[in-house]
Scaffold this motif. Structure first.
Motif, PDB file in Angstrom:
ATOM      1  N   GLU A 165      15.618  14.636   5.881  1.00  0.00           N
ATOM      2  CA  GLU A 165      14.975  15.666   6.673  1.00  0.00           C
ATOM      3  C   GLU A 165      13.467  15.062   6.827  1.00  0.00           C
ATOM      4  OE1 GLU A 165      15.173  19.844   5.960  1.00  0.00           O
ATOM      5  OE2 GLU A 165      17.231  19.692   5.395  1.00  0.00           O
ATOM      6  N   ARG A 166      12.815  14.646   5.570  1.00  0.00           N
ATOM      7  CA  ARG A 166      11.717  14.326   5.367  1.00  0.00           C
ATOM      8  C   ARG A 166      11.599  12.923   4.637  1.00  0.00           C
ATOM      9  NH1 ARG A 166       5.978  17.633   4.506  1.00  0.00           N
ATOM     10  NH2 ARG A 166       4.693  15.899   3.820  1.00  0.00           N
ATOM     11  N   LEU A 167      10.777  12.109   5.284  1.00  0.00           N
ATOM     12  CA  LEU A 167      10.567  10.533   4.719  1.00  0.00           C
ATOM     13  C   LEU A 167       9.040  10.464   4.740  1.00  0.00           C
ATOM     14  CD1 LEU A 167      11.765   7.775   3.888  1.00  0.00           C
ATOM     15  CD2 LEU A 167      11.717   7.191   6.043  1.00  0.00           C
ATOM     16  N   ARG A 168       8.416  10.089   3.604  1.00  0.00           N
ATOM     17  CA  ARG A 168       7.040   9.571   3.410  1.00  0.00           C
ATOM     18  C   ARG A 168       7.240   7.994   3.345  1.00  0.00           C
ATOM     19  NH1 ARG A 168       3.921  10.491  -1.917  1.00  0.00           N
ATOM     20  NH2 ARG A 168       6.119  10.894  -2.368  1.00  0.00           N
ATOM     21  N   VAL A 169       6.541   7.601   3.964  1.00  0.00           N
ATOM     22  CA  VAL A 169       6.266   6.003   3.986  1.00  0.00           C
ATOM     23  C   VAL A 169       4.767   5.626   3.578  1.00  0.00           C
ATOM     24  CG1 VAL A 169       6.486   3.844   5.249  1.00  0.00           C
ATOM     25  CG2 VAL A 169       8.075   5.589   5.411  1.00  0.00           C
ATOM     26  N   GLU A 170       4.657   4.875   2.712  1.00  0.00           N
ATOM     27  CA  GLU A 170       3.073   4.409   2.231  1.00  0.00           C
ATOM     28  C   GLU A 170       3.066   3.066   2.365  1.00  0.00           C
ATOM     29  OE1 GLU A 170       1.996   7.812  -0.772  1.00  0.00           O
ATOM     30  OE2 GLU A 170       2.700   6.260  -1.710  1.00  0.00           O
ATOM     31  N   TRP A 171       1.902   2.224   2.968  1.00  0.00           N
ATOM     32  CA  TRP A 171       1.757   0.889   2.851  1.00  0.00           C
ATOM     33  C   TRP A 171       0.663   0.651   1.652  1.00  0.00           C
ATOM     34  CZ3 TRP A 171       4.129  -3.131   5.071  1.00  0.00           C
ATOM     35  CH2 TRP A 171       4.938  -2.671   6.139  1.00  0.00           C
ATOM     36  N   THR A 172       0.604   0.029   0.854  1.00  0.00           N
ATOM     37  CA  THR A 172      -0.229  -0.229  -0.005  1.00  0.00           C
ATOM     38  C   THR A 172      -0.928  -1.807   0.140  1.00  0.00           C
ATOM     39  OG1 THR A 172       1.333  -0.946  -1.876  1.00  0.00           O
ATOM     40  CG2 THR A 172       0.903   1.411  -1.698  1.00  0.00           C
ATOM     41  N   LYS A 173      -2.194  -1.749  -0.349  1.00  0.00           N
ATOM     42  CA  LYS A 173      -2.755  -3.086  -0.393  1.00  0.00           C
ATOM     43  C   LYS A 173      -3.200  -3.232  -1.924  1.00  0.00           C
ATOM     44  CE  LYS A 173      -6.425  -6.144   0.988  1.00  0.00           C
ATOM     45  NZ  LYS A 173      -7.450  -5.955   0.063  1.00  0.00           N
ATOM     46  N   ASP A 174      -2.578  -4.310  -2.533  1.00  0.00           N
ATOM     47  CA  ASP A 174      -3.015  -4.394  -3.994  1.00  0.00           C
ATOM     48  C   ASP A 174      -2.833  -3.258  -4.750  1.00  0.00           C
ATOM     49  OD1 ASP A 174      -3.409  -7.126  -3.283  1.00  0.00           O
ATOM     50  OD2 ASP A 174      -5.583  -6.818  -2.847  1.00  0.00           O
ATOM     51  N   ARG A 175      -1.851  -2.461  -4.654  1.00  0.00           N
ATOM     52  CA  ARG A 175      -1.473  -1.201  -5.215  1.00  0.00           C
ATOM     53  C   ARG A 175      -2.194   0.118  -4.690  1.00  0.00           C
ATOM     54  NH1 ARG A 175       3.210  -1.892  -7.467  1.00  0.00           N
ATOM     55  NH2 ARG A 175       3.683  -3.739  -8.577  1.00  0.00           N
ATOM     56  N   ASP A 176      -3.174   0.061  -3.987  1.00  0.00           N
ATOM     57  CA  ASP A 176      -3.866   1.075  -3.377  1.00  0.00           C
ATOM     58  C   ASP A 176      -3.314   1.463  -2.181  1.00  0.00           C
ATOM     59  OD1 ASP A 176      -5.802   1.030  -5.593  1.00  0.00           O
ATOM     60  OD2 ASP A 176      -6.928  -0.503  -4.785  1.00  0.00           O
ATOM     61  N   VAL A 177      -3.211   2.947  -1.789  1.00  0.00           N
ATOM     62  CA  VAL A 177      -2.661   3.453  -0.768  1.00  0.00           C
ATOM     63  C   VAL A 177      -3.671   3.111   0.516  1.00  0.00           C
ATOM     64  CG1 VAL A 177      -1.690   5.432   0.409  1.00  0.00           C
ATOM     65  CG2 VAL A 177      -1.062   4.865  -1.964  1.00  0.00           C
ATOM     66  N   MET A 178      -3.293   2.481   1.433  1.00  0.00           N
ATOM     67  CA  MET A 178      -4.092   2.287   2.794  1.00  0.00           C
ATOM     68  C   MET A 178      -3.507   3.030   3.737  1.00  0.00           C
ATOM     69  SD  MET A 178      -3.405  -1.438   4.059  1.00  0.00           S
ATOM     70  CE  MET A 178      -4.343  -0.834   5.703  1.00  0.00           C
ATOM     71  N   CYS A 179      -2.105   3.404   3.878  1.00  0.00           N
ATOM     72  CA  CYS A 179      -1.832   4.149   4.996  1.00  0.00           C
ATOM     73  C   CYS A 179      -0.721   4.889   4.568  1.00  0.00           C
ATOM     74  CB  CYS A 179      -1.229   3.049   6.018  1.00  0.00           C
ATOM     75  SG  CYS A 179      -0.663   3.736   7.651  1.00  0.00           S
TER      76      CYS A 179
END
Length: 186
Positions: A53-67
């Motif tokens: 029902e709910r999906l969270r997607v994170e883009w990280t740069k060098d292990r820091d969440v950027m998106c």
């Protein structure tokens, strides 16, 4: 009382069912080289083995969440990204992150991470994209398609193993029934 063989068969079947309910993330390209001021596009494919029902997607740069973005019942919810980051969602599981007017400071390792939050917590992450931004005007795009062939080999091997285990269990059960019906000890 069950024989050790039948317990082993049940354990293998249980393990196979657990593996069938896994979430996977494939990410590409594995490396990308662009010139400062250009656009860089990173992609990942999220493949859940069961409904969510709910999906969270994170883009990280060098292990820091950027998106970070949320997909609820197939619709993209409002998202937060650092400047110049534009995520997009294409059902059933295609995600891209577009970085416009990149700078040398945006070079680094980018990873797509997916988490199914509802109905049951499950996490997976891609293998990462190494982004290199050149300041000298030399532009070289290196793209690699996802390595699906290895996944297919593993899937085929798992299917053969499950078929063998199931067939063995059926043969064992039929022999046990025949032996019991004829009065012979098993």
């Amino acid at each position: 009382m069950r024989s050790p063989g039948s317990v082993l068969v049940l354990l293998v079947q249980f393990w196979a069912l657990q593996e069938a309910s896994s979430l996977s993330v494939q990410q590409w390209p594995s490396s990308l080289r662009v010139t400062q001021g250009d656009r860089a596009t990173l992609a990942c494919q999220v493949t859940p083995a069961r409904a969510w029902e709910r999906l969270r997607v994170e883009w990280t740069k060098d292990r820091d969440v950027m998106c970070q973005l949320f997909v609820t019942n197939g619709s993209l919810s409002p998202r937060t990204c650092r400047p110049r980051g534009q995520p997009s969602w294409q059902a059933p599981g295609g995600l891209t992150l577009q970085l416009d007017h990149v700078t040398v400071n945006e070079s680094g390792s980018y990873v797509c991470q997916a988490t199914i939050e509802i109905p049951e917590l499950e996490k997976a992450e891609g293998t990462g994209t190494q982004l290199l931004v050149d300041a000298d005007g030399v532009e070289e795009h290196v793209t690699q398609t996802p390595r699906i062939s290895g996944l297919l080999v593993l899937l085929a091997a798992g299917a053969v193993a499950m078929t063998s285990v199931t067939l063995g269990a059926v043969i064992w059960a039929r022999r046990s029934c025949r032996a019991r019906d004829s009065g012979e000890p098993s």
